[in-house]
Design a protein around this motif. Structure first.
Motif, short mmCIF file in Angstrom:
data_model
loop_
_atom_site.label_atom_id
_atom_site.label_comp_id
_atom_site.label_asym_id
_atom_site.label_seq_id
_atom_site.Cartn_x
_atom_site.Cartn_y
_atom_site.Cartn_z
N GLU A 252 47.45 41.18 38.79
CA GLU A 252 46.36 40.70 37.95
C GLU A 252 46.67 40.73 36.45
O GLU A 252 46.20 39.87 35.70
N THR B 129 39.37 45.50 36.04
CA THR B 129 39.50 44.04 36.18
C THR B 129 38.55 43.47 37.23
O THR B 129 38.64 42.29 37.55
N ILE C 36 41.15 38.21 32.32
CA ILE C 36 41.96 39.42 32.22
C ILE C 36 43.04 39.24 31.17
O ILE C 36 43.29 40.12 30.33
#
Length: 517
Positions: A442, A505, A513
């Motif tokens: 991520e 997140t 993000i």
């Protein structure tokens, strides 16, 4: 089939925010203009950190783009489980079925760790080819490497061919553990991204359990080790064929176009079709809007430049690297390989009837790991990443100090060791196990995601190798109790790292993000 529409925007959703920019795509490139020139009602600027509307998606459409890449994780776990039984079978004069069963400790180490060495090579290879091939083709290459490695290992006429097979299988692991979380992260709806990437860890543990079961079934069969490794070949084929059917990552396609590797207008159309397949029942207009949002973020942050090696260690890329590599480093150096190494001994000291049989003990621990990973999968998108990490690593810290106490002060209280072992395994699967892989998929910016994630995967496997190889010499030098105490101190340091460095997140798109970094 169930479809999940986005929530209705609040009438006050834009209060206090600057007017968002829209993207126009033409054959000449990307152009930005403000809301004064077009109607952008309901859109929010990513760089101001506000969450975008929830994505509309179909559960059935999201399932297969997760399932086939996740098979790469299952094959990784299967190798871990099967190898524990395969080494017993291979070294048995009765059941080996070979004339070269009398392996030295170095040869046994090559069989056990051959796939780990291959994974290190695969991680380095991923750094150079990931952005060129794309996520889908890298997964296809991984399945081919898995298949050839498994077949060579299963039919090996001598030790040298077997080691080559183990290395090739390991290269497949390195490529799969790099490409699978990246593909899942880039294609999954933001509402269930955490669950799906954590579910990949569930597949790894499921693979370990299947490997332990295969070892238990074939360990007393002549040439049983060949059957253990050959059992994985159908899964390699399913993975390869399935990934060939999947669409490419829309984010990777758009990145390539922004970097001048294709016509932007044509690529946008292809990316929109791919995203429509990935979202199922989603409206084409909503999908087109999402593609425009991705293009907007790519254009704003100047993705046109090619990635240089030094750039990975600068600015927000450095922050992502610290977060990702820090998590996977602590994931290994808090003693995960070493604690499991002592599992059979701990159960035996507690008087469990099946403890002398290593394969049965492994199945028991595999079931616990599977259950706790399932719990993490179910709650990660509700509770968030940080609560699971902080709670789980706190439990890991307590368990490591309990193990240290058992080996130094409480040697007659075997139940303490059993409780500590079960606590460690359960807490690891709630925290570092799934969340480590989730976070590294991520936090890296899109332009650097391929190379950044390859560095993080390399750190993961290198740290695993470091702990595996350093454990025995350190145990002889300072003793088991002090060694586990040292792991406990490192776990405390990892808690400080998580508390101060690792962001939350949950519920954010990858672009949000990236902007928040």
């Amino acid at each position: 089939m169930a479809s999940h529409p986005p929530p209705e925007p609040s009438s006050n959703s834009n209060k206090g925010w600057a007017e968002p920019e829209e993207i126009h795509v033409s054959s000449g490139g990307v152009q930005a203009y403000t809301d004064d020139d077009a109607d952008c009602e309901g859109r929010r600027p990513l760089l101001l950190g506000t969450p975008a509307s929830a994505e509309c998606y179909s559960v059935s459409a999201a399932a297969l783009p997760f399932f086939f890449p996740a098979l790469g994780g299952l094959l990784y776990g299967y190798d871990i489980g099967a190898t524990s039984g395969a080494t017993i079978s291979l070294k048995s004069s009765t059941f080996s079925g070979t004339t070269w069963y009398n392996l030295s400790s170095v040869q046994t180490g090559l069989v056990v760790s051959g796939s780990l060495y291959g994974a290190l090579i695969g991680s380095v290879l991923a750094y150079t080819i990931a952005d060129y091939l794309g996520r889908r083709k890298e997964l296809i290459l991984s399945s081919i490497s898995y298949l050839i490695g498994a077949l060579l290992t299963a039919v090996a006429p001598n030790f040298a061919i077997m080691v080559v097979g183990r290395f090739l299988y390991g290269i497949g692991i390195g490529l799969a553990m790099h490409a699978a979380p990246m593909y899942i992260a880039e294609t999954a709806p933001s509402q269930i991204r955490g669950m799906l990437i954590s579910l990949k860890e569930f597949f790894i543990v499921l693979g370990m359990l299947l490997g332990y079961i295969a070892g238990n079934l074939y360990v007393e069969v002549v040439s049983g080790w060949r059957y253990m490794y050959a059992t994985s070949t159908p899964l390699c084929l399913v993975m390869g064929v399935g990934v060939c059917w999947l669409p490419s990552s829309p984010r990777w396609l758009l990145l390539c176009a922004i970097q001048g590797k294709g016509n932007l207008l044509e690529t946008k159309e292809i990316a929109t079709r791919c995203l429509c397949r990935l979202r199922g029942q989603a409206s084409p207009d909503l999908v087109s809007d999402q593609v425009n949002l991705i293009l907007e973020e790519l254009s704003y942050i100047d993705q046109e430049k090619q990635v240089g090696f030094r750039e990975i260690f600068q600015g927000k890329c450095l922050k992502a690297m610290i977060i990702g590599c820090g998590l996977v480093f602590f994931q290994q150096v808090t003693g995960q390989p070493s604690v499991l190494y002592y599992a059979a001994t701990i159960f035996q000291s507690a008087g469990f009837s099946g403890a002398s049989d290593a394969t049965r003990v492994s199945i028991l621990l595999g079931l616990l790991k599977l259950i706790m990973t399932g719990v993490a999968v179910l709650v990660v998108d509700r509770l968030g990443r940080r609560p699971l990490l902080i709670g789980g690593v706190s439990g890991i810290t307590v368990s490591l100090f309990l193990l240290s106490s058992y080996y130094t002060l409480l040697k007659d209280a075997s139940y303490v060791a059993v409780i500590a072992l079960l606590l460690y395994v359960g807490c690891y699967q709630l925290s570092f196990g799934p969340i480590g892989w989730l976070m590294i998929s991520e936090v890296f910016p899109l332009r650097l995601r391929g190379r950044g994630l390859s560095v993080a995967v390399l750190v993961n496997f290198a740290s695993n190798a470091l702990v595996t190889f350093a454990f025995s010499p350190l145990e002889d030098l300072i003793g088991t109790g002090l060694l586990f105490c040292g792991f406990g101190v490192i776990a405390v340091a990892s808690l400080v790292f998580i508390f101060w460095i690792v962001p939350e997140t949950k519920g954010l798109t990858l672009e949000e993000i990236e902007a928040s970094l």
